[in-house]
Design an enzyme around this catalytic site. Structure first.
Site, short mmCIF file in Angstrom:
data_model
loop_
_atom_site.label_atom_id
_atom_site.label_comp_id
_atom_site.label_asym_id
_atom_site.label_seq_id
_atom_site.Cartn_x
_atom_site.Cartn_y
_atom_site.Cartn_z
N HIS A 1 0.84 -1.20 0.00
CA HIS A 1 0.00 0.00 0.00
C HIS A 1 0.87 1.25 0.00
O HIS A 1 1.28 1.74 1.05
CB HIS A 1 -0.92 -0.04 1.23
CG HIS A 1 -2.01 0.97 1.21
ND1 HIS A 1 -3.35 0.64 1.40
CD2 HIS A 1 -2.01 2.31 1.02
CE1 HIS A 1 -4.09 1.73 1.33
NE2 HIS A 1 -3.29 2.77 1.12
N ASP B 1 1.90 3.91 2.99
CA ASP B 1 0.76 4.70 2.49
C ASP B 1 1.23 5.86 1.61
O ASP B 1 1.26 5.73 0.39
CB ASP B 1 -0.11 5.18 3.66
CG ASP B 1 -1.55 5.45 3.26
OD1 ASP B 1 -1.94 5.07 2.14
OD2 ASP B 1 -2.30 6.03 4.07
N HIS C 1 0.98 4.99 -2.18
CA HIS C 1 0.43 5.87 -3.21
C HIS C 1 1.58 6.59 -3.91
O HIS C 1 2.36 7.29 -3.25
CB HIS C 1 -0.50 6.91 -2.58
CG HIS C 1 -1.73 6.32 -1.96
ND1 HIS C 1 -2.93 6.22 -2.62
CD2 HIS C 1 -1.93 5.77 -0.75
CE1 HIS C 1 -3.83 5.65 -1.84
NE2 HIS C 1 -3.25 5.37 -0.69
N HIS D 1 -9.78 0.91 0.10
CA HIS D 1 -9.61 1.57 1.39
C HIS D 1 -10.94 1.43 2.16
O HIS D 1 -12.00 1.74 1.62
CB HIS D 1 -9.36 3.07 1.22
CG HIS D 1 -7.98 3.43 0.79
ND1 HIS D 1 -7.49 3.16 -0.45
CD2 HIS D 1 -6.98 4.07 1.46
CE1 HIS D 1 -6.24 3.62 -0.55
NE2 HIS D 1 -5.91 4.17 0.60
N GLY E 1 -9.80 8.08 -1.12
CA GLY E 1 -10.48 9.36 -1.02
C GLY E 1 -11.40 9.41 0.20
O GLY E 1 -11.10 8.82 1.23
N GLU F 1 -10.82 3.16 7.69
CA GLU F 1 -9.80 4.17 8.00
C GLU F 1 -10.53 5.41 8.54
O GLU F 1 -10.45 5.72 9.72
CB GLU F 1 -8.98 4.51 6.75
CG GLU F 1 -7.94 5.60 6.96
CD GLU F 1 -7.33 6.12 5.64
OE1 GLU F 1 -8.00 6.03 4.59
OE2 GLU F 1 -6.20 6.65 5.69
N1 HPA Z 1 -6.88 7.05 2.26
C1 HPA Z 1 -7.70 7.49 1.31
N2 HPA Z 1 -7.27 8.09 0.23
C2 HPA Z 1 -5.96 8.28 0.07
C3 HPA Z 1 -5.06 7.85 1.02
C4 HPA Z 1 -5.54 7.18 2.16
O1 HPA Z 1 -4.81 6.73 3.05
N3 HPA Z 1 -3.83 8.18 0.57
C5 HPA Z 1 -4.00 8.79 -0.61
N4 HPA Z 1 -5.30 8.86 -0.92
ZN ZN Z 2 -3.92 4.73 1.20
#
Ligand code: HPA
Ligand code: ZN
Length: 321
Positions: free
Chosen positions: A9, A268, A11, A187, A160, A190
């Site tokens: 994970h 992340d 980005h 996702h 998002g 969270e």
């Molecule tokens: N969560 C949701 N969207 C995201 C994240 C995340 O951790 N990182 C980049 N876009």
């Molecule tokens: Zn993420």
């Protein structure tokens, strides 16, 4: 660490080296309010999750041409290889660029080319995930992604604003992606609670979940995750920095692991959270008391849940005995 690391994970746009973001903003004539690395780093204190998403979007605006994606992908892989990562999955978020007029195919080809360059001569295996953005209509992007299945793109994800845009709205998008030959993660758990994790499992039919940590609030869900072998892509530093948990002491990583849930460690958005997967392994050892043997198991969990080919997994697993 005497074994290689792996992460599922990461980005791409959250992994851009600070000086690269500043250079690209300047090169592309983008209105970006930070002109030095120090200024940018001072702005990386997020009061909450939505403030983090705003910064993620702001950084995305600095990317204006396919070569920018090639560069950031190459640099991200170089940074991973320098940490002795044997396997990494990178997710990029093309919808941000498509909204500014770039073509999905151009961005995707550039990311794949940058990843190829970054890998050259380095012992690292990679997979690419297309990240969809919940706030926008994802249908077109997912359809375009489907055409790259088996041609350098393995899966889709959705990120998002989790609390504002629930999984229900993306059932058709996920069904279509699976039919096109892509694998899936999402996702969930969270910025929203266990119901969002249940929805990802039951509606989007994922076997992997980005974060998923708020599953800890529902003991039935924790047992379900364990029994079904669902893998959580846990990102401890991210969760502290976006305020999902107040500090490491309140983070459920250890409790989920002890309950038998398959967890992995991930950075992340390493540049935005000023971390790295290596640092996440160090955090797991220092803050959560993971032994070297347990950390090795987390690398194995990541490889086993990876979206790469079975032969690649088997070869990688032999290196993490
Ligand atoms: N969560 C949701 N969207 C995201 C994240 C995340 O951790 N990182 C980049 N876009
Ligand atoms: Zn993420």
């Amino acid at each position: 660490m005497d074994f290689p690391l792996a992460e599922l994970h990461l980005h791409l746009e959250g992994a851009i080296r600070p000086n690269t973001v500043i250079e690209l903003a300047r090169e592309n004539g983008v209105d970006f309010p930070f002109s030095t690395v120090e200024e940018l780093q001072r702005a990386l204190n997020f009061s909450d999750f939505l403030k983090f998403l705003e910064m993620f979007q702001r950084v995305n605006h600095c990317l204006a041409k396919p070569r920018d994606f090639e560069r950031i992908a190459r640099e991200a892989v170089e940074d991973l290889a320098a940490q002795e990562v044997c396997y990494a999955e990178i997710r990029y978020a093309p919808m941000h660029s498509m909204l500014r007029g770039m073509e999905f195919d151009d961005v995707t080809a550039a990311v794949i080319e940058g990843m190829r360059q970054g890998c050259e001569g380095r012992p690292i295996e990679l997979a690419l995930i297309c990240g969809l953005t919940r706030q926008w209509d994802c249908g077109e992007c997912a359809e375009l992604a489907g055409k790259w299945a088996g041609h350098g793109l393995e899966a889709i994800d959705i990120g998002g604003d989790e609390a504002g845009f629930p999984a229900e709205d993306f059932m058709d998008v996920y069904d279509a992606a699976r039919s096109a030959g892509l694998q899936v993660t999402a996702h969930a758990g969270e910025a929203a609670g266990p119901a969002s994790v249940w929805a990802a499992i039951e509606i989007l039919e994922v076997k992997r979940i980005g974060h998923g940590i708020r599953a800890i609030e529902d003991p039935v869900l924790v047992r379900f995750l364990r029994d079904q072998g669902i893998t959580l892509e846990v990102c401890p530093t991210s969760n502290v920095k976006t305020g999902v948990v107040p500090d490491f002491a309140h983070h459920p990583l250890r409790r989920l692991f002890d309950a038998g849930v398959r967890v992995t460690l991930n950075s992340d958005d390493p540049a935005m959270f000023q971390t790295s997967v290596k640092q996440e392994y160090e955090v797991a050892a220092r803050e959560f008391g993971f032994s070297p043997q347990e950390l090795r198991l987390l690398t194995r969990n990541a490889i086993e849940a990876g979206f790469c080919q079975t032969e690649v997994k088997q070869r990688l697993l032999e290196g993490v005995l």
